[in-house]
Design a protein around this motif. Structure first.
Motif, PDB file in Angstrom:
ATOM      1  N   HIS A 102       0.841  -1.207   0.000  1.00  0.00           N
ATOM      2  CA  HIS A 102       0.000   0.000   0.000  1.00  0.00           C
ATOM      3  C   HIS A 102       0.874   1.254   0.000  1.00  0.00           C
ATOM      4  N   ARG A 103       1.821   1.307   0.931  1.00  0.00           N
ATOM      5  CA  ARG A 103       2.666   2.499   1.054  1.00  0.00           C
ATOM      6  C   ARG A 103       3.538   2.691  -0.183  1.00  0.00           C
ATOM      7  N   LEU A 104       4.115   1.605  -0.661  1.00  0.00           N
ATOM      8  CA  LEU A 104       4.999   1.678  -1.817  1.00  0.00           C
ATOM      9  C   LEU A 104       4.269   2.173  -3.067  1.00  0.00           C
ATOM     10  N   LEU A 105       3.139   1.562  -3.358  1.00  0.00           N
ATOM     11  CA  LEU A 105       2.433   1.901  -4.589  1.00  0.00           C
ATOM     12  C   LEU A 105       1.784   3.278  -4.503  1.00  0.00           C
ATOM     13  N   GLN A 106       1.395   3.689  -3.313  1.00  0.00           N
ATOM     14  CA  GLN A 106       0.902   5.056  -3.146  1.00  0.00           C
ATOM     15  C   GLN A 106       1.999   6.066  -3.458  1.00  0.00           C
ATOM     16  N   ASN A 110       2.258   8.757  -6.465  1.00  0.00           N
ATOM     17  CA  ASN A 110       2.397  10.189  -6.175  1.00  0.00           C
ATOM     18  C   ASN A 110       3.630  10.800  -6.831  1.00  0.00           C
ATOM     19  N   GLY A 111       4.367  10.001  -7.600  1.00  0.00           N
ATOM     20  CA  GLY A 111       5.475  10.553  -8.365  1.00  0.00           C
ATOM     21  C   GLY A 111       6.868  10.222  -7.881  1.00  0.00           C
ATOM     22  N   LEU A 112       7.010   9.513  -6.749  1.00  0.00           N
ATOM     23  CA  LEU A 112       8.337   9.163  -6.256  1.00  0.00           C
ATOM     24  C   LEU A 112       8.901   8.041  -7.123  1.00  0.00           C
TER      25      LEU A 112
END
Length: 326
Positions: A102-106, A110-112
């Motif tokens: 979840h955190r990674l794909l968010q 978001n552009g990271l």
């Protein structure tokens, strides 16, 4: 589509689609078996499954992204794959992604940049079994290439989310196993084909706990063709009928309950090698071990489908799986 696709791209995509079918059906059926009544019903009779449609999970969602990138590029483009992963996640975040995913794909959405996001979310890299659960289409696409090519493409696919060496090793081992299954599709019931799956995976999987687990798996062979027996090489014989516990195998290899490649891939290769000739039995045996059932079934299903072909995947199971949208 890319203008530099291989001349046999259409055939490659047919193999990738076959692996995706086996993976997704295994994933979707496996997911239903986290419910106790479905689990017991399938073990009593593999045809007595829950009524469809069976929703697929993040395993299939990520495999679909890999399938799409292969179709567009004819290879793993890591940046494009990361964006595909993030886009499918954003559209359907409820597919069962883990907390880290979840955190990674968010963050990627978001552009990271994917590498920076992976290092932030998983310091030292992730060794979760997600790198192996989605690899089936890649195994199919590159099945007739050299194993070094398959291993390199699997590494590239894994690194987008799994930079840890164990995560990379798990993807490589599962991809190579799938390619071996395809190459042995005309003799998938032969004992030699089972040994070749292990030996080839070992030859191309880098030193790791995953590789050590595959070595243990190779020394555990099942033969359910007549008298169901587990033969522990150099340690005598132990009778384990198909319809009883596979606890001895789980103790030796794991069952994905730790959600790691090292706890998942050796077991999945053992099941696949033991049942290359029978998709239904392979998936039922995988379910029997519990653990991370949907992911285990996705890995096993993707490998064994390449050996048995689409006709080897039960038609009612395929009909009950939620429709895939590519």
């Amino acid at each position: 589509m890319s203008d530099q696709l291989p001349t046999d791209h259409a055939d490659r995509m047919k193999r990738a689609a076959l692996a995706l079918t086996g993976l997704s059906v295994g994933d979707a059926l496996g997911e239903t078996c986290f419910q106790a009544h479905n689990y017991e019903a399938v073990l009593e009779d593999p045809r007595a499954t829950a009524r469809g449609p069976w929703p697929f999970t993040d395993d299939t969602a990520m495999a679909l992204s890999l399938y799409e990138v292969l179709n567009e590029c004819g290879r793993v483009d890591q940046d494009r794959l990361a964006q595909r992963f993030a886009a499918r996640y954003k559209a359907q975040p409820w597919r069962g992604y883990g907390g880290g995913a979840h955190r990674l794909l968010q963050q990627i959405g978001n552009g990271l940049p994917w590498r920076a996001a992976a290092e932030v979310v998983f310091p030292g890299g992730s060794f979760g079994n997600g790198s192996a659960m989605r690899i089936g289409p890649l195994a199919g696409y590159f099945a007739e290439d050299g194993y070094d090519v398959i291993a390199e493409q699997a590494r590239l696919s894994a690194e987008v989310t799994h930079l840890h060496p164990e995560g990379v090793a798990g993807a490589i081992a599962a991809a190579v196993a799938g390619a071996v299954a395809w190459r042995n599709r005309d003799r998938h019931a032969d004992e030699a084909a089972r040994h070749e799956l292990f030996d080839t995976a070992l030859a191309h999987t880098p030193p790791s706990l995953v590789r050590a687990g595959i070595e243990r798996a190779r020394n555990l062979t099942f033969d359910f063709s007549t008298e169901p027996v587990v033969k522990l090489l150099n340690h005598g014989f132990m009778v384990v009928p198909f319809d009883t516990s596979v606890e001895p195998i789980v103790r030796a290899l794991g069952n994905g309950s730790q959600i790691s490649c090292q706890d998942t891939v050796p077991f999945c290769l053992w099941v696949a090698a033991s049942h290359l000739h029978d998709y239904e039995r392979a998936v039922a045996q995988t379910i029997r071990a519990r653990g991370d059932i949907d992911t285990n079934c996705a890995i096993v299903g993707g490998i064994v489908a390449l050996a048995v072909g689409e006709s080897g995947v039960p038609t009612d199971w395929l009909a009950d799986r939620e429709e895939l949208v590519v």
